[in-house]
Design an enzyme around this catalytic site. Structure first.
Site, PDB file in Angstrom:
ATOM      1  N   ILE A   1     -11.846  -3.123  -5.722  1.00  0.00           N
ATOM      2  CA  ILE A   1     -10.325  -2.860  -5.747  1.00  0.00           C
ATOM      3  C   ILE A   1     -10.043  -1.186  -5.854  1.00  0.00           C
ATOM      4  CG2 ILE A   1      -9.923  -5.330  -6.853  1.00  0.00           C
ATOM      5  CD1 ILE A   1     -10.092  -4.193  -9.619  1.00  0.00           C
ATOM      6  N   ASP A   2      -8.810  -1.151  -5.445  1.00  0.00           N
ATOM      7  CA  ASP A   2      -8.464   0.248  -5.672  1.00  0.00           C
ATOM      8  C   ASP A   2      -8.499   0.986  -7.035  1.00  0.00           C
ATOM      9  OD1 ASP A   2      -8.150  -0.002  -2.821  1.00  0.00           O
ATOM     10  OD2 ASP A   2      -6.076  -0.496  -3.280  1.00  0.00           O
TER      11      ASP A   2
END
Length: 303
Positions: free
Chosen positions: A137-138
């Site tokens: 995930i970012d």
């Protein structure tokens, strides 16, 4: 580098090369074999081939097994929020602002650094910079990630992602008031030709599907839950911008005037998968981080 040879038998005719080789040695996962093929460590009749090569009778296979690569990422003691852990998998709640895995020139302070200090037995299939990581995930997205601790778990979790059987639900705040309660965005995503650091919906992109439903509407914003069917880079951020409701706080895909909250309001709150060894379905839920919850409360009060 160890070398092994194998000649294709009658019962192996028509089988994919990666399937044949992973069956030769129980310690070789199919994902690992595919990596060897991509790196040119597997030859068929002295020629390099692709992972989907179909074997023919008497094909001569040469496998050059590479030496394990020394991991040049330093373990760092961190106060990780571990939701679940056993001999095969680990589920961790990543805070906003933390990068998942190192990149050249940025090899400290990442989730991988912390995981390496926490457990010594991470799957190494993804190479020196991404041990055990099967999805990401970012940096400014918080929430749950599953991590493989061995090759068996790694292959199982990757296959579940490919088969779209992993449950991944995100909470987000978007600009605008979405009038309908439910929606599905089916729009292909690829790298933006004009801005190479960004992704975009394009005709030649890879298939990307996001389902969403509205949790609550505010004056100028909407609180939504998004469920990923596929897992393209920046998928939710790109898709919500595409339909005209970009994420609040998003410096890359949001409007020029957005909320100053240090990055997109996006939280990976629910994660579910089948355990690689037991076959049991497991699901975990991480509550909204305090700053995210505070934003929701402020938007409620401003209505």
């Amino acid at each position: 580098m160890e070398k092994m040879e194998h000649t294709i038998l009658e019962e192996q005719i028509g089988e994919r090369i990666d399937k044949v080789l992973s069956a030769l040695n129980k310690e070789w996962s199919r994902t690992q074999v595919q990596q060897w093929i991509k790196e040119g460590h597997v030859l068929v009749n002295e020629q390099q081939i692709k992972t989907n090569y179909k074997c023919a009778l008497n094909d001569r296979i040469e496998i050059m097994i590479p030496e394990p690569e020394e991991l040049d990422v330093v373990p760092e003691e961190m106060d990780l929020d571990i939701f679940y852990e056993d001999q095969d998998v680990l589920v961790v709640n990543k805070p906003k602002g933390m990068v998942v895995h190192p990149a050249p020139g940025h090899v400290t302070g990442t989730l991988v650094n912390g995981l390496m200090a926490h457990c010594k037995d991470l799957s190494g299939i993804n190479g020196v910079m991404r041990p055990g990581i099967v999805h990401r995930i970012d940096k400014d997205t918080s929430g749950l990630l599953m991590v493989a601790k061995n090759d068996l778990a790694h292959e199982s979790l990757v296959n579940q992602l490919v088969d779209k059987t992993v449950t991944r639900k995100y909470r987000a705040i978007v600009h605008g008031v979405i009038p309908h309660d439910y929606g599905t965005i089916d729009a292909p995503i690829a790298r933006d030709q004009k801005e190479r650091q960004s992704m975009a919906v394009t005709d030649n992109g890879k298939k990307a599907v996001t389902h969403f439903h509205v949790l609550e509407r505010f004056t100028d914003f909407t609180f939504v839950e998004c469920q990923l069917e596929t897992g393209r880079t920046h998928q939710i951020r790109v898709h919500m911008k595409y339909i005209g409701y970009p994420l609040a706080g998003d410096p890359k895909y949001g409007p020029r005037k957005t909320l100053n909250i240090g990055g997109q309001a996006l939280h990976a709150g629910i994660l579910g998968f089948v355990h690689p060894r037991s076959g049991e379905y497991m699901e975990f839920e991480a509550p909204l981080p305090p700053n995210f919850q505070k934003l929701v409360d402020q938007l409620k009060n401003n209505r």
